[in-house]
Design an enzyme around this catalytic site. Sequence first.
Site, short mmCIF file in Angstrom:
data_model
loop_
_atom_site.label_atom_id
_atom_site.label_comp_id
_atom_site.label_asym_id
_atom_site.label_seq_id
_atom_site.Cartn_x
_atom_site.Cartn_y
_atom_site.Cartn_z
N ASN A 1 -7.54 1.25 9.87
CA ASN A 1 -6.42 1.83 10.53
C ASN A 1 -6.30 1.93 12.49
O ASN A 1 -7.39 2.24 12.64
CB ASN A 1 -5.54 3.32 9.77
CG ASN A 1 -5.37 3.26 8.68
OD1 ASN A 1 -5.93 2.16 7.91
ND2 ASN A 1 -5.32 4.16 8.22
N GLU B 1 -4.19 -0.23 8.42
CA GLU B 1 -2.33 0.45 9.10
C GLU B 1 -2.99 -0.33 10.37
O GLU B 1 -3.62 -0.38 10.71
CB GLU B 1 -2.49 1.46 8.93
CG GLU B 1 -1.84 2.35 8.10
CD GLU B 1 -2.04 4.04 8.03
OE1 GLU B 1 -1.64 4.26 9.40
OE2 GLU B 1 -2.38 4.63 7.12
N HIS C 1 -2.68 10.96 1.27
CA HIS C 1 -2.15 10.82 2.46
C HIS C 1 -2.13 12.05 2.88
O HIS C 1 -0.39 12.40 2.98
CB HIS C 1 -1.64 9.31 2.36
CG HIS C 1 -1.50 8.57 3.59
ND1 HIS C 1 -0.95 7.83 3.58
CD2 HIS C 1 -0.67 9.19 4.61
CE1 HIS C 1 -0.77 7.58 5.30
NE2 HIS C 1 -0.55 8.33 5.91
N ARG D 1 1.07 -1.07 0.35
CA ARG D 1 -0.18 -0.12 0.32
C ARG D 1 1.20 1.30 -0.06
O ARG D 1 2.22 1.50 0.87
CB ARG D 1 -0.94 0.26 1.35
CG ARG D 1 -1.43 1.40 1.21
CD ARG D 1 -2.78 1.08 2.63
NE ARG D 1 -3.53 2.36 2.96
CZ ARG D 1 -3.68 3.53 3.64
NH1 ARG D 1 -3.43 2.71 4.70
NH2 ARG D 1 -3.91 4.81 3.47
N GLU E 1 -7.73 8.41 6.00
CA GLU E 1 -7.77 8.78 8.01
C GLU E 1 -8.59 9.99 7.80
O GLU E 1 -7.54 11.47 8.02
CB GLU E 1 -6.98 8.83 8.50
CG GLU E 1 -5.75 7.38 8.74
CD GLU E 1 -4.88 7.65 9.59
OE1 GLU E 1 -3.98 8.55 9.85
OE2 GLU E 1 -4.77 6.34 10.19
N TYR F 1 -4.62 1.54 15.68
CA TYR F 1 -3.46 1.62 16.54
C TYR F 1 -3.82 1.50 17.95
O TYR F 1 -3.58 0.48 18.88
CB TYR F 1 -3.05 2.82 16.27
CG TYR F 1 -1.94 3.07 15.24
CD1 TYR F 1 -0.97 2.48 14.73
CD2 TYR F 1 -3.17 3.63 13.77
CE1 TYR F 1 -0.03 2.55 13.26
CE2 TYR F 1 -2.32 3.60 13.25
CZ TYR F 1 -1.08 3.38 12.57
OH TYR F 1 -0.30 3.04 11.96
O1 IFM Z 1 2.87 7.46 10.10
C1 IFM Z 1 0.95 7.75 9.70
C2 IFM Z 1 0.36 7.39 8.99
O2 IFM Z 1 0.67 8.46 8.46
C3 IFM Z 1 -1.34 7.23 9.07
N1 IFM Z 1 -2.02 6.37 10.28
C4 IFM Z 1 -1.06 6.45 11.26
C5 IFM Z 1 0.57 6.82 11.49
C6 IFM Z 1 1.05 6.02 12.55
O3 IFM Z 1 0.77 7.42 13.19
#
Ligand code: IFM
Length: 455
Positions: free
Chosen positions: A303, A364, A132, A88, A177, A305
């Site tokens: 995405n 992500e 992005h 990606r 995002e 985290y």
């Molecule tokens: O690096 C970023 C990415 O560009 C977008 N999502 C979160 C990642 C980590 O912060």
Amino acid sequence: MTTSIRPPFVPPVRGDFASDFLWGSATSAYQIEGAALEDGRVESIWDRFCATPGKVADGATGAVACDHYHRWPQDLDLARSMGMQAYRFSIAWPRIFAKVGAAPNQKGLDFYSRLVDGMLERGLQPWATLYHWDLPQYLQDGGGWNARATVDAFLHYVDTVTRRLGDRVKHWITHNEPWCTAIIGNYEGLHAPGLTDFKTALQVCHHVLLSHGKAVPLIRANVPAAQVGIALSLHPLRPASASLEDAAALARHDGLRYRWFLDPLFGRGYPQATLDQVGAAAPTVEQGDMDAIAVATDFLGVNYYFPETVKDAPGHGPLEAAVAAPPLEAETTALGWPVAPEGLSELLLRIENDYHPGPIYITENGSCYDDEVGADGAVDDLARRAYLQRHLAALKDAIDGGVPVKGYFAWSLMDNFEWAEGYRRRFGLVHVDYATQRRTVKASGKWYGEFLLEK
Ligand code: IFM
């Protein structure tokens, strides 16, 4: 009293997932390419933001980054050597159009054409993200995403890029995002363009979603057998306490952080309670916009985290809710983000239950640690390896629970420019020494390769 003994954690194996499950990694243009002034690329909002004193740690910029613009064959070789099937990447709009009304920059298009050919030669399925965060600065000068004209400019850019690459690129992500584009960039001011106006942020958000909705049929018209989606950054949410106040704050935060994006994408419009709360900051919506945004897509990109813990915060922001810092004893990454693999399955189960979005891809997922190259030349990022293993186990739990997840992209293939954090934050499976541009596959990358190659 009973004590429960947890069985030791056994990392997943590739065979735990369907044989057609797609495995890859992700990057984005501004974070890795460098070559900021080459081959006709023009200034982006991130170049301008980086040049503004105090905005980015250590005064870092993306001018050189990982020099991927020149070193991409080596980087794609690394992805292939780890057994990945997909890659990606994102396309830098400032490489394609130098100003409004200009002819497309052939050198910019040629670069991405070569890059895509390089992926296909290595058996990597290209997944292209169209936006992005690197908006051309000349569009920001005309109002940026706050201006409806930027939607038209985006569609022209999308039309150009998909005509050129659509014979080989079948998987397209319109935006990465939108929360970050809109809220972090235009309300919190922590990302480019660095504005701090809530009404602007919500209008930006609307135009980004609208541009997504209008781009989908355009991409389908240009790309035979296209698969099109959007990638959202989402968190499972938890209340900071059992109080009624925190529960209400969580509901307000959820309205903006989660439902503000998913409700309109799945045909429900903006959530009424949040519209009531934001009042005069609500975006201007023209007739037909919400139908356009609700266009059916082929997949949803998620995405993930970390989970957010939300507390009531009178006077804090328009919704009077704040994300609480994790408790001192919580396991966190170097960015202070909680490590919570179960949050991934929780989030996916919720999305599936709330929207039945069809195929989901984890576009992500990754972790930031302070990696160092050891005396033996190795990077023993054992915490990142454990993060990856535990999140893949949680992903399997979600799939076993009925969520149709079809692929996973680790963030990120290699260390890169981490936006306002500059180069001091590392997320890569591959270490980058920025002084020499030397790449070293970390322990996490080695494990991912062994997992993918079923060693
Ligand atoms: O690096 C970023 C990415 O560009 C977008 N999502 C979160 C990642 C980590 O912060």
